[in-house]
Design a protein around this motif. Structure first.
Motif, PDB file in Angstrom:
ATOM      1  N   LEU A   1       1.939  -1.039   7.525  1.00  0.00           N
ATOM      2  CA  LEU A   1       1.630  -1.289   8.928  1.00  0.00           C
ATOM      3  C   LEU A   1       0.622  -0.273   9.452  1.00  0.00           C
ATOM      4  N   ASN A   2       0.818   1.004   9.104  1.00  0.00           N
ATOM      5  CA  ASN A   2      -0.125   2.050   9.515  1.00  0.00           C
ATOM      6  C   ASN A   2      -1.510   1.804   8.923  1.00  0.00           C
ATOM      7  N   ASP A   3      -1.561   1.416   7.658  1.00  0.00           N
ATOM      8  CA  ASP A   3      -2.840   1.129   7.015  1.00  0.00           C
ATOM      9  C   ASP A   3      -3.528  -0.079   7.649  1.00  0.00           C
ATOM     10  N   THR A   4      -2.728  -1.061   8.052  1.00  0.00           N
ATOM     11  CA  THR A   4      -3.297  -2.240   8.709  1.00  0.00           C
ATOM     12  C   THR A   4      -3.917  -1.860  10.044  1.00  0.00           C
ATOM     13  N   PHE A   5      -3.195  -1.071  10.835  1.00  0.00           N
ATOM     14  CA  PHE A   5      -3.738  -0.615  12.110  1.00  0.00           C
ATOM     15  C   PHE A   5      -5.000   0.222  11.899  1.00  0.00           C
TER      16      PHE A   5
ATOM     17  N   MET B   1      -4.178  -1.493   2.055  1.00  0.00           N
ATOM     18  CA  MET B   1      -4.442  -2.481   3.064  1.00  0.00           C
ATOM     19  C   MET B   1      -5.780  -2.217   3.755  1.00  0.00           C
ATOM     20  N   THR B   2      -6.101  -0.933   3.966  1.00  0.00           N
ATOM     21  CA  THR B   2      -7.387  -0.616   4.592  1.00  0.00           C
ATOM     22  C   THR B   2      -8.538  -1.077   3.710  1.00  0.00           C
ATOM     23  N   LEU B   3      -8.387  -0.894   2.409  1.00  0.00           N
ATOM     24  CA  LEU B   3      -9.431  -1.334   1.477  1.00  0.00           C
ATOM     25  C   LEU B   3      -9.623  -2.840   1.569  1.00  0.00           C
ATOM     26  N   LEU B   4      -8.553  -3.577   1.604  1.00  0.00           N
ATOM     27  CA  LEU B   4      -8.629  -5.033   1.676  1.00  0.00           C
ATOM     28  C   LEU B   4      -9.288  -5.493   2.979  1.00  0.00           C
ATOM     29  N   ILE B   5      -8.913  -4.899   4.090  1.00  0.00           N
ATOM     30  CA  ILE B   5      -9.498  -5.268   5.387  1.00  0.00           C
ATOM     31  C   ILE B   5     -10.984  -4.942   5.411  1.00  0.00           C
ATOM     32  N   MET B   6     -11.354  -3.778   4.879  1.00  0.00           N
ATOM     33  CA  MET B   6     -12.762  -3.392   4.883  1.00  0.00           C
ATOM     34  C   MET B   6     -13.601  -4.285   3.985  1.00  0.00           C
ATOM     35  N   VAL B   7     -13.060  -4.659   2.837  1.00  0.00           N
ATOM     36  CA  VAL B   7     -13.808  -5.546   1.939  1.00  0.00           C
ATOM     37  C   VAL B   7     -14.016  -6.904   2.601  1.00  0.00           C
TER      38      VAL B   7
ATOM     39  N   CYS C   1      -8.358   4.909  -5.838  1.00  0.00           N
ATOM     40  CA  CYS C   1      -8.368   5.389  -7.222  1.00  0.00           C
ATOM     41  C   CYS C   1      -7.662   6.739  -7.348  1.00  0.00           C
ATOM     42  N   PHE C   2      -7.953   7.659  -6.428  1.00  0.00           N
ATOM     43  CA  PHE C   2      -7.314   8.967  -6.480  1.00  0.00           C
ATOM     44  C   PHE C   2      -5.823   8.870  -6.167  1.00  0.00           C
ATOM     45  N   GLU C   3      -5.457   7.989  -5.235  1.00  0.00           N
ATOM     46  CA  GLU C   3      -4.038   7.829  -4.922  1.00  0.00           C
ATOM     47  C   GLU C   3      -3.289   7.192  -6.092  1.00  0.00           C
ATOM     48  N   TYR C   4      -3.933   6.250  -6.778  1.00  0.00           N
ATOM     49  CA  TYR C   4      -3.317   5.655  -7.965  1.00  0.00           C
ATOM     50  C   TYR C   4      -3.150   6.696  -9.067  1.00  0.00           C
ATOM     51  N   ALA C   5      -4.141   7.564  -9.208  1.00  0.00           N
ATOM     52  CA  ALA C   5      -4.033   8.616 -10.225  1.00  0.00           C
ATOM     53  C   ALA C   5      -2.884   9.565  -9.897  1.00  0.00           C
ATOM     54  N   GLU C   6      -2.626   9.757  -8.616  1.00  0.00           N
ATOM     55  CA  GLU C   6      -1.561  10.663  -8.200  1.00  0.00           C
ATOM     56  C   GLU C   6      -0.183  10.002  -8.275  1.00  0.00           C
ATOM     57  N   LEU C   7      -0.086   8.738  -7.812  1.00  0.00           N
ATOM     58  CA  LEU C   7       1.222   8.078  -7.714  1.00  0.00           C
ATOM     59  C   LEU C   7       1.567   7.208  -8.915  1.00  0.00           C
ATOM     60  N   GLY C   8       0.581   6.739  -9.604  1.00  0.00           N
ATOM     61  CA  GLY C   8       0.832   5.831 -10.722  1.00  0.00           C
ATOM     62  C   GLY C   8       1.210   4.445 -10.220  1.00  0.00           C
ATOM     63  N   ALA C   9       2.217   3.849 -10.839  1.00  0.00           N
ATOM     64  CA  ALA C   9       2.619   2.477 -10.500  1.00  0.00           C
ATOM     65  C   ALA C   9       3.226   2.373  -9.105  1.00  0.00           C
ATOM     66  N   ASP C  10       3.701   3.503  -8.561  1.00  0.00           N
ATOM     67  CA  ASP C  10       4.279   3.480  -7.215  1.00  0.00           C
ATOM     68  C   ASP C  10       3.220   3.165  -6.146  1.00  0.00           C
ATOM     69  N   TYR C  11       1.956   3.294  -6.508  1.00  0.00           N
ATOM     70  CA  TYR C  11       0.886   2.960  -5.567  1.00  0.00           C
ATOM     71  C   TYR C  11       0.995   1.501  -5.118  1.00  0.00           C
ATOM     72  N   PHE C  12       1.471   0.625  -6.002  1.00  0.00           N
ATOM     73  CA  PHE C  12       1.551  -0.800  -5.699  1.00  0.00           C
ATOM     74  C   PHE C  12       2.859  -1.181  -5.011  1.00  0.00           C
ATOM     75  N   LYS C  13       3.684  -0.210  -4.664  1.00  0.00           N
ATOM     76  CA  LYS C  13       4.950  -0.460  -3.962  1.00  0.00           C
ATOM     77  C   LYS C  13       4.998   0.358  -2.669  1.00  0.00           C
ATOM     78  N   PRO C  14       4.091   0.102  -1.727  1.00  0.00           N
ATOM     79  CA  PRO C  14       4.105   0.912  -0.505  1.00  0.00           C
ATOM     80  C   PRO C  14       5.259   0.509   0.410  1.00  0.00           C
ATOM     81  N   ALA C  15       5.675   1.439   1.225  1.00  0.00           N
ATOM     82  CA  ALA C  15       6.705   1.163   2.229  1.00  0.00           C
ATOM     83  C   ALA C  15       6.104   0.289   3.327  1.00  0.00           C
ATOM     84  N   ALA C  16       6.963  -0.446   4.016  1.00  0.00           N
ATOM     85  CA  ALA C  16       6.495  -1.345   5.084  1.00  0.00           C
ATOM     86  C   ALA C  16       5.799  -0.561   6.193  1.00  0.00           C
TER      87      ALA C  16
END
Length: 123
Positions: A66-70, A1-7, A47-62
């Motif tokens: 919210l923390n990333d948005t703030f 979410m931070t990436l999206l807001i910054m872009v 990119c590094f978080e995706y390499a660490e988590l894999g597909a779970d990167y696209f399933k963040p908890a609510a």
């Protein structure tokens, strides 16, 4: 979410910079560089978080979203504060300089009046 807001912030500030391209008096280029730099930072982080988590990167908890948005909005606000400080320090329109000199002149005029008043008491 931070990436999206910054872009989004980077794209909007770049569009504003491009619209006023020949005139750089408002220092919008500084804002663009800050937001694009933050976007690049969060892209590398993603990119590094995706390499660490894999597909779970696209399933963040609510709560994480919210923390990333703030965090994203906080960084946008901090970037705006830094831009305003840069703008005030450079003072492209001379508003602050004029206000400071006007206050200095008013103070010297008041000091002169006080001196004149003190001198009239001693006579």
């Amino acid at each position: 979410m931070t990436l999206l807001i910054m872009v989004f912030a980077a794209v909007i500030s770049t569009a504003i910079w491009y619209r006023n391209a020949p005139d750089s008096s408002m220092k919008t280029g500084v804002l663009c560089w800050m937001y694009w730099g933050a976007s690049l930072m969060w892209l590398v982080d993603a990119c590094f978080e995706y390499a660490e988590l894999g597909a779970d990167y696209f399933k963040p908890a609510a709560e994480d979203m919210l923390n990333d948005t703030f965090l994203g909005f906080s960084v946008v606000a901090l970037g705006l504060v830094i831009w305003i400080v840069v703008l005030l320090v450079s003072d492209p329109k001379g508003v602050i300089r004029k206000a400071l000199f006007q206050n200095k002149q008013e103070l010297s005029t008041e000091e002169q009046k006080m001196t004149d008043f003190d001198n009239s008491d001693s006579i």
